[in-house]
Design a protein around this motif. Structure first.
Motif, PDB file in Angstrom:
ATOM      1  N   VAL A 103       0.841  -1.198   0.000  1.00  0.00           N
ATOM      2  CA  VAL A 103       0.000   0.000   0.000  1.00  0.00           C
ATOM      3  C   VAL A 103       0.878   1.250   0.000  1.00  0.00           C
ATOM      4  O   VAL A 103       1.901   1.301   0.678  1.00  0.00           O
ATOM      5  CB  VAL A 103      -0.924  -0.019   1.240  1.00  0.00           C
ATOM      6  N   SER A 104       0.464   2.270  -0.754  1.00  0.00           N
ATOM      7  CA  SER A 104       1.299   3.465  -0.899  1.00  0.00           C
ATOM      8  C   SER A 104       1.162   4.435   0.266  1.00  0.00           C
ATOM      9  O   SER A 104       2.082   5.193   0.564  1.00  0.00           O
ATOM     10  CB  SER A 104       0.964   4.193  -2.201  1.00  0.00           C
ATOM     11  N   ARG A 105      -0.022   4.445   0.947  1.00  0.00           N
ATOM     12  CA  ARG A 105      -0.198   5.361   2.068  1.00  0.00           C
ATOM     13  C   ARG A 105      -1.327   4.894   2.973  1.00  0.00           C
ATOM     14  O   ARG A 105      -2.344   4.374   2.506  1.00  0.00           O
ATOM     15  CB  ARG A 105      -0.496   6.776   1.579  1.00  0.00           C
ATOM     16  N   THR A 106      -1.132   5.097   4.275  1.00  0.00           N
ATOM     17  CA  THR A 106      -2.135   4.759   5.285  1.00  0.00           C
ATOM     18  C   THR A 106      -2.448   5.988   6.118  1.00  0.00           C
ATOM     19  O   THR A 106      -1.541   6.711   6.528  1.00  0.00           O
ATOM     20  CB  THR A 106      -1.622   3.630   6.206  1.00  0.00           C
ATOM     21  N   VAL A 107      -3.738   6.224   6.372  1.00  0.00           N
ATOM     22  CA  VAL A 107      -4.168   7.239   7.331  1.00  0.00           C
ATOM     23  C   VAL A 107      -4.687   6.518   8.561  1.00  0.00           C
ATOM     24  O   VAL A 107      -5.578   5.662   8.460  1.00  0.00           O
ATOM     25  CB  VAL A 107      -5.252   8.159   6.735  1.00  0.00           C
ATOM     26  N   PHE A 108      -4.107   6.830   9.703  1.00  0.00           N
ATOM     27  CA  PHE A 108      -4.441   6.171  10.961  1.00  0.00           C
ATOM     28  C   PHE A 108      -5.202   7.145  11.850  1.00  0.00           C
ATOM     29  O   PHE A 108      -4.708   8.233  12.161  1.00  0.00           O
ATOM     30  CB  PHE A 108      -3.161   5.704  11.650  1.00  0.00           C
ATOM     31  N   THR A 109      -6.400   6.748  12.257  1.00  0.00           N
ATOM     32  CA  THR A 109      -7.249   7.588  13.098  1.00  0.00           C
ATOM     33  C   THR A 109      -6.980   7.294  14.567  1.00  0.00           C
ATOM     34  O   THR A 109      -7.212   6.184  15.037  1.00  0.00           O
ATOM     35  CB  THR A 109      -8.736   7.327  12.800  1.00  0.00           C
ATOM     36  N   THR A 110      -6.493   8.300  15.304  1.00  0.00           N
ATOM     37  CA  THR A 110      -6.363   8.136  16.751  1.00  0.00           C
ATOM     38  C   THR A 110      -7.388   9.057  17.413  1.00  0.00           C
ATOM     39  O   THR A 110      -8.564   8.974  17.124  1.00  0.00           O
ATOM     40  CB  THR A 110      -4.920   8.374  17.241  1.00  0.00           C
ATOM     41  N   THR A 111      -6.970   9.962  18.261  1.00  0.00           N
ATOM     42  CA  THR A 111      -7.909  10.807  18.989  1.00  0.00           C
ATOM     43  C   THR A 111      -7.182  12.008  19.572  1.00  0.00           C
ATOM     44  O   THR A 111      -5.978  11.929  19.883  1.00  0.00           O
ATOM     45  CB  THR A 111      -8.586  10.029  20.131  1.00  0.00           C
ATOM     46  N   ILE A 112      -7.890  13.100  19.750  1.00  0.00           N
ATOM     47  CA  ILE A 112      -7.296  14.296  20.338  1.00  0.00           C
ATOM     48  C   ILE A 112      -6.863  14.068  21.794  1.00  0.00           C
ATOM     49  O   ILE A 112      -5.990  14.778  22.307  1.00  0.00           O
ATOM     50  CB  ILE A 112      -8.291  15.484  20.243  1.00  0.00           C
ATOM     51  N   VAL A 113      -7.455  13.076  22.458  1.00  0.00           N
ATOM     52  CA  VAL A 113      -7.127  12.872  23.874  1.00  0.00           C
ATOM     53  C   VAL A 113      -5.701  12.371  24.088  1.00  0.00           C
ATOM     54  O   VAL A 113      -5.194  12.416  25.206  1.00  0.00           O
ATOM     55  CB  VAL A 113      -8.130  11.927  24.588  1.00  0.00           C
ATOM     56  N   ASN A 164      -6.098  13.162  14.413  1.00  0.00           N
ATOM     57  CA  ASN A 164      -6.562  13.174  15.802  1.00  0.00           C
ATOM     58  C   ASN A 164      -7.903  13.892  15.896  1.00  0.00           C
ATOM     59  O   ASN A 164      -7.941  15.106  16.136  1.00  0.00           O
ATOM     60  CB  ASN A 164      -5.538  13.860  16.705  1.00  0.00           C
ATOM     61  N   PRO A 165      -9.009  13.179  15.713  1.00  0.00           N
ATOM     62  CA  PRO A 165     -10.321  13.823  15.796  1.00  0.00           C
ATOM     63  C   PRO A 165     -10.645  14.296  17.204  1.00  0.00           C
ATOM     64  O   PRO A 165     -10.269  13.667  18.200  1.00  0.00           O
ATOM     65  CB  PRO A 165     -11.300  12.718  15.378  1.00  0.00           C
ATOM     66  N   ALA A 166     -11.377  15.432  17.268  1.00  0.00           N
ATOM     67  CA  ALA A 166     -11.974  15.864  18.530  1.00  0.00           C
ATOM     68  C   ALA A 166     -13.286  15.097  18.710  1.00  0.00           C
ATOM     69  O   ALA A 166     -13.515  14.083  18.057  1.00  0.00           O
ATOM     70  CB  ALA A 166     -12.196  17.371  18.495  1.00  0.00           C
ATOM     71  N   ARG A 167     -14.147  15.575  19.597  1.00  0.00           N
ATOM     72  CA  ARG A 167     -15.435  14.899  19.812  1.00  0.00           C
ATOM     73  C   ARG A 167     -16.304  15.095  18.576  1.00  0.00           C
ATOM     74  O   ARG A 167     -16.517  16.217  18.145  1.00  0.00           O
ATOM     75  CB  ARG A 167     -16.135  15.473  21.046  1.00  0.00           C
ATOM     76  N   VAL A 168     -16.802  14.005  18.046  1.00  0.00           N
ATOM     77  CA  VAL A 168     -17.526  14.039  16.772  1.00  0.00           C
ATOM     78  C   VAL A 168     -19.030  14.120  17.018  1.00  0.00           C
ATOM     79  O   VAL A 168     -19.553  13.507  17.944  1.00  0.00           O
ATOM     80  CB  VAL A 168     -17.221  12.774  15.948  1.00  0.00           C
ATOM     81  N   ASN A 201     -16.088  23.455  31.734  1.00  0.00           N
ATOM     82  CA  ASN A 201     -15.025  22.983  30.855  1.00  0.00           C
ATOM     83  C   ASN A 201     -15.256  23.398  29.399  1.00  0.00           C
ATOM     84  O   ASN A 201     -16.390  23.532  28.959  1.00  0.00           O
ATOM     85  CB  ASN A 201     -14.913  21.455  30.923  1.00  0.00           C
ATOM     86  N   VAL A 202     -14.171  23.603  28.690  1.00  0.00           N
ATOM     87  CA  VAL A 202     -14.222  23.903  27.266  1.00  0.00           C
ATOM     88  C   VAL A 202     -13.756  22.671  26.509  1.00  0.00           C
ATOM     89  O   VAL A 202     -12.688  22.124  26.807  1.00  0.00           O
ATOM     90  CB  VAL A 202     -13.322  25.105  26.910  1.00  0.00           C
ATOM     91  N   GLY A 203     -14.559  22.232  25.542  1.00  0.00           N
ATOM     92  CA  GLY A 203     -14.202  21.059  24.761  1.00  0.00           C
ATOM     93  C   GLY A 203     -14.049  21.393  23.293  1.00  0.00           C
ATOM     94  O   GLY A 203     -14.345  22.508  22.853  1.00  0.00           O
TER      95      GLY A 203
END
Length: 230
Positions: A103-113, A164-168, A201-203
């Motif tokens: 595979v030429s490229r991978t996008v890995f989803t983690t998290t902002i936390v 790194n997604p925030a709260r979706v 709190n600010v999210g």
């Protein structure tokens, strides 16, 4: 394009946007998966498991891009080992399969936390150091481990970009991954008439369609080994 987590809240939206852009998508599923929204002639549903590398290699054949979204993203599990198995070992298997297939490229989803909290009044970005050694959940802990391994792989030449997604939130499947929309719905119906921590709190929040676009931009324009808060 190969997508893990394709049957989830975000994954279903991503698969359909990729199809809309003309891609053929290999969507990884399980026998218990909710397949709603995944019917199209350019969506190939393939049963497999991120804990079984042979199924990943078979499902990835012919693909040049990988989006790895699948994760154990719950707040609690009867067996804490499930977090490590899915979030760390699963990632290793996906990366190894991608290397094997070429595979030429991978996008890995983690998290902002994985960045941890910021100090009051401060705005953080991708360069900020983590200010606390404490991990608040097993999910957070294992995602940090996985992300650090992914960064090491990138440094060694594996073509991976991290998002790194925030709260979706947004319309779609009301799964635990869409918990913000669930809370809004419950609040609207008077089921949860409270503000968390009194509203002090600010999210950070991201609309699901914008998150999908961010994934695709990371694939098209992201730098290998970089992290991008979405």
């Amino acid at each position: 394009v190969f997508v893990t987590g394709s049957t989830g809240f975000i994954g279903t939206k991503l698969v359909n946007e990729l199809v809309r852009r003309g891609h053929m998508v290999h969507a990884l599923t399980r026998s218990t998966s909710n397949l709603d929204g995944l019917k199209h002639e350019r969506i190939k549903l393939l049963q497999g498991d991120i804990l079984k590398k042979d199924t990943l290699v078979k499902a990835m054949e012919g693909c040049t891009q990988v989006y790895h979204l699948a994760a154990y993203a719950k707040n609690w599990a009867p067996d804490r080992q499930a977090f490590f198995e899915q979030n760390v070992e699963g990632m290793r298997n996906v990366f190894e399969a991608a290397e094997q297939v070429g595979v030429s490229r991978t996008v890995f989803t983690t998290t902002i936390v994985t960045f941890g909290p910021t100090r009051p009044g401060e705005v953080g970005d991708e360069t900020m150091p983590r200010i606390t050694p404490r991990y608040y959940t097993e999910y957070e802990d294992t995602k940090v481990v996985a992300e650090q391994e992914a960064l090491k792989k990138a440094a060694a030449g594996f073509p991976v970009v991290i998002v790194n997604p925030a709260r979706v939130y947004g319309p779609g499947k009301l799964t635990e991954g869409n918990s913000v929309s669930l809370m809004i719905d419950l609040y609207d119906r008077g089921k949860v008439p409270v503000q968390l921590n009194g509203g002090r709190n600010v999210g950070n929040y991201v609309f699901v369609d914008d998150l999908v676009k961010g994934h695709i931009l990371a694939m098209e324009k992201g730098k290998i080994g970089e992290r991008y808060i979405l």
